[in-house]
Enzyme design. Structure first.
Site, mmCIF file in Angstrom:
data_model
loop_
_atom_site.group_PDB
_atom_site.id
_atom_site.type_symbol
_atom_site.label_atom_id
_atom_site.label_comp_id
_atom_site.label_asym_id
_atom_site.label_seq_id
_atom_site.Cartn_x
_atom_site.Cartn_y
_atom_site.Cartn_z
ATOM 1 N N TYR A 52 0.852 -1.177 0.000
ATOM 2 C CA TYR A 52 0.000 0.000 0.000
ATOM 3 C C TYR A 52 0.892 1.232 0.000
ATOM 4 O O TYR A 52 1.941 1.225 -0.622
ATOM 5 C CB TYR A 52 -0.971 -0.059 1.189
ATOM 6 C CG TYR A 52 -2.177 0.826 1.008
ATOM 7 C CD1 TYR A 52 -2.936 0.787 -0.164
ATOM 8 C CD2 TYR A 52 -2.554 1.724 1.995
ATOM 9 C CE1 TYR A 52 -4.033 1.601 -0.340
ATOM 10 C CE2 TYR A 52 -3.655 2.553 1.824
ATOM 11 C CZ TYR A 52 -4.389 2.494 0.655
ATOM 12 O OH TYR A 52 -5.468 3.307 0.486
ATOM 13 N N LYS A 107 -20.159 -20.920 -9.635
ATOM 14 C CA LYS A 107 -19.428 -20.886 -10.909
ATOM 15 C C LYS A 107 -18.024 -20.318 -10.707
ATOM 16 O O LYS A 107 -17.041 -20.857 -11.246
ATOM 17 C CB LYS A 107 -20.212 -20.027 -11.898
ATOM 18 C CG LYS A 107 -19.802 -20.201 -13.343
ATOM 19 C CD LYS A 107 -20.178 -21.582 -13.831
ATOM 20 C CE LYS A 107 -19.835 -21.764 -15.291
ATOM 21 N NZ LYS A 107 -20.849 -21.186 -16.191
ATOM 22 N N ASP A 150 -26.769 -17.641 -17.304
ATOM 23 C CA ASP A 150 -28.185 -17.693 -16.913
ATOM 24 C C ASP A 150 -28.953 -16.427 -17.296
ATOM 25 O O ASP A 150 -29.698 -15.852 -16.492
ATOM 26 C CB ASP A 150 -28.296 -17.945 -15.406
ATOM 27 C CG ASP A 150 -27.798 -19.336 -15.026
ATOM 28 O OD1 ASP A 150 -27.659 -20.174 -15.931
ATOM 29 O OD2 ASP A 150 -27.541 -19.577 -13.839
ATOM 30 N N ASP A 175 -24.057 -20.880 -20.947
ATOM 31 C CA ASP A 175 -25.260 -21.674 -21.204
ATOM 32 C C ASP A 175 -25.352 -22.052 -22.678
ATOM 33 O O ASP A 175 -25.877 -23.117 -23.022
ATOM 34 C CB ASP A 175 -26.514 -20.894 -20.803
ATOM 35 C CG ASP A 175 -26.466 -20.473 -19.354
ATOM 36 O OD1 ASP A 175 -26.758 -21.300 -18.487
ATOM 37 O OD2 ASP A 175 -26.110 -19.315 -19.084
ATOM 38 N N GLY A 209 -33.721 -22.556 -27.548
ATOM 39 C CA GLY A 209 -33.254 -21.472 -26.690
ATOM 40 C C GLY A 209 -31.750 -21.321 -26.792
ATOM 41 O O GLY A 209 -31.132 -21.719 -27.792
ATOM 42 N N ALA A 210 -31.148 -20.783 -25.753
ATOM 43 C CA ALA A 210 -29.714 -20.482 -25.774
ATOM 44 C C ALA A 210 -28.887 -21.721 -26.079
ATOM 45 O O ALA A 210 -28.041 -21.724 -26.991
ATOM 46 C CB ALA A 210 -29.302 -19.877 -24.434
ATOM 47 N N ALA A 211 -29.091 -22.795 -25.316
ATOM 48 C CA ALA A 211 -28.287 -23.998 -25.502
ATOM 49 C C ALA A 211 -28.596 -24.671 -26.835
ATOM 50 O O ALA A 211 -27.679 -25.136 -27.532
ATOM 51 C CB ALA A 211 -28.530 -24.970 -24.345
ATOM 52 N N ASN A 300 -32.254 -30.538 -16.524
ATOM 53 C CA ASN A 300 -32.007 -30.718 -15.089
ATOM 54 C C ASN A 300 -33.078 -29.990 -14.286
ATOM 55 O O ASN A 300 -33.499 -28.903 -14.664
ATOM 56 C CB ASN A 300 -30.622 -30.155 -14.713
ATOM 57 C CG ASN A 300 -29.549 -31.212 -14.790
ATOM 58 O OD1 ASN A 300 -29.745 -32.340 -14.348
ATOM 59 N ND2 ASN A 300 -28.402 -30.847 -15.334
ATOM 60 N N ASN A 330 -21.042 -28.847 -18.088
ATOM 61 C CA ASN A 330 -20.277 -27.710 -18.620
ATOM 62 C C ASN A 330 -18.932 -27.497 -17.951
ATOM 63 O O ASN A 330 -18.044 -26.857 -18.530
ATOM 64 C CB ASN A 330 -21.100 -26.421 -18.492
ATOM 65 C CG ASN A 330 -22.236 -26.349 -19.467
ATOM 66 O OD1 ASN A 330 -22.726 -27.369 -19.931
ATOM 67 N ND2 ASN A 330 -22.684 -25.143 -19.786
#
Length: 401
Positions: A52, A107, A150, A175, A209-211, A300, A330
């Site tokens: 510092y 995550k 998500d 995702d 969708g996304a996946a 899931n 994943n």
């Protein structure tokens, strides 16, 4: 930990998982799952003067003169931010930013455990695309990579596209692309076990969708010629007038046989069912698939069809769960993908880097493949280093490093 753990939990481990109590779960999250640790000592006055004031001023002055030094003298070059608005969490749906934070903490913990990367969760109290993109642009000096997580479709597509365009660092919506990478690895593994070429398989993707979109894209990029996509209204085909722009684009690039109708029409004679929706699939539809079929029921916590039922007709079955063989998770992908991208100094994550990651995942168990082991265990310590090396090499080969 052994050098090559089994691809699924043992019977004893499954029993242990089933015996986990409510109290144990909440105790494991008490106070959150993350903390900050020091990388330099702070025990003496000398240590304080270096870390510092006054020592830190010298480092700040140097970075003010040459901003590239921030990569060397701060943690930003190795810091991944996990960003969510809490709008599409696991199987929970739109639960909001605060309720999503335990997932984002988890995550970040996986980044540290499997890739040695520092990571912090950031949950945003907005669903406005412009506000999310602008927030990440303003925060850019604080991190080295962005893991979007998500965020509901179709906003997730625009958010990722705009953040990738705005920032000069790796960005990936896990995702979408983490799922796509492990699905490609698993499909290549299943095809190898059967002695078939992936390119010749008739694949049905349930979920747009996304996946579902990302998995379709990576399968096409990897050379799978016959992919048919299902949404809640049936086959995504060129003759439908109710498709949003993302699905309309898919319709132009998939369904080469021009199928129309329902899931029954798509699955009749298909080789592969890839479940990426919250729905269920009827037993008789799986029974209508081609001999030696492959079923990936990845929803899931409840798969689209129970593995025991799917096994009555399919030669190879995989899920997203840890208590059945062939868990497609994943965590096999994202730690190594981000580590490899950061190791190479990559400005973005390309389709080639994703395919390299999938190939690396499969390569870890190339000599161990079986009908109940088409991918490595998520706990296999060989996976993340192999993925990181492959991704870094691909980044350099493609000129994005």
């Amino acid at each position: 930990m052994t050098d090559a753990p089994n691809a699924t939990a043992s019977k004893e481990e499954v029993q242990d998982l089933a015996a986990i109590t409510h109290e144990e779960i909440f105790a494991g999250h008490l106070g959150g799952k993350l903390s900050v640790e020091l990388s330099s000592p702070l025990e003496t006055q000398r240590d304080l003067s270096i870390a510092y004031t006054p020592g830190v001023a010298q480092v700040s002055r140097a970075i003010a003169e040459d901003e590239s030094l921030a990569k060397r003298y701060t943690w930003t070059d190795r810091l991944v931010v996990v960003v969510s608005d809490g709008s599409a969490v696991l199987g929970l749906g739109d639960i909001g930013p605060r309720a999503s934070l335990p997932v984002m903490e988890g995550k970040s913990a996986l980044f540290k455990k499997f890739a040695g990367l520092d990571s912090i969760p950031i949950v945003l109290d907005t669903k406005d695309v412009d506000e999310i993109v602008e927030t990440l642009i303003r925060l850019r000096p604080s991190f080295g990579a962005v893991n979007l997580e998500d965020i509901s479709a179709p906003r997730c597509f625009e958010i990722e596209k705009r953040v990738v365009e705005a920032l000069d660092c790796p960005v990936m919506h896990d995702d979408q692309h983490g799922t796509a990478i492990v699905v490609l690895a698993a499909l290549n593994g299943a095809a190898a076990v059967q002695g078939r070429a992936t390119s010749g398989l008739k694949v049905v993707v349930s979920g747009a969708g996304a996946a579902g979109v990302a998995c379709t894209n990576i399968l096409l990029a990897a050379g799978v010629a016959d992919v048919t996509v299902l949404d809640s209204k049936g086959i995504v085909s060129r003759d439908r007038a109710d498709l949003n722009p993302v699905k309309a684009d898919l319709a132009q690039r998939t369904n080469p046989r021009g199928l129309t109708g329902t899931a029954a029409d798509a699955l009749a004679g298909a080789d592969v069912f890839l479940g990426l929706s919250a729905g269920t699939i009827a037993e008789e539809l799986i029974a209508s698939m081609a001999p030696e079929s492959i079923v990936f029921a990845m929803s899931n916590p409840d798969p689209e069809i129970h593995p025991a039922v799917a096994h009555k007709y399919a030669a190879i079955v995989a899920t997203g769960r840890s208590d059945f063989p062939n868990q497609i998770n994943n965590v096999l992908a994202f730690p190594g993908v981000f580590k490899g991208a950061l190791d190479a100094g990559a400005r973005r994550i390309t389709e080639g880097m994703k395919i390299a990651a999938a190939n690396a995942i499969l390569g870890v168990v190339a000599d161990e493949l079986a009908v109940d082991k088409i991918v490595p265990s998520p706990l296999d310590p060989r996976v993340a280093p192999a993925v990181a090396d492959a991704v870094a090499a691909a980044a350099r080969a493609e000129g994005v490093a």
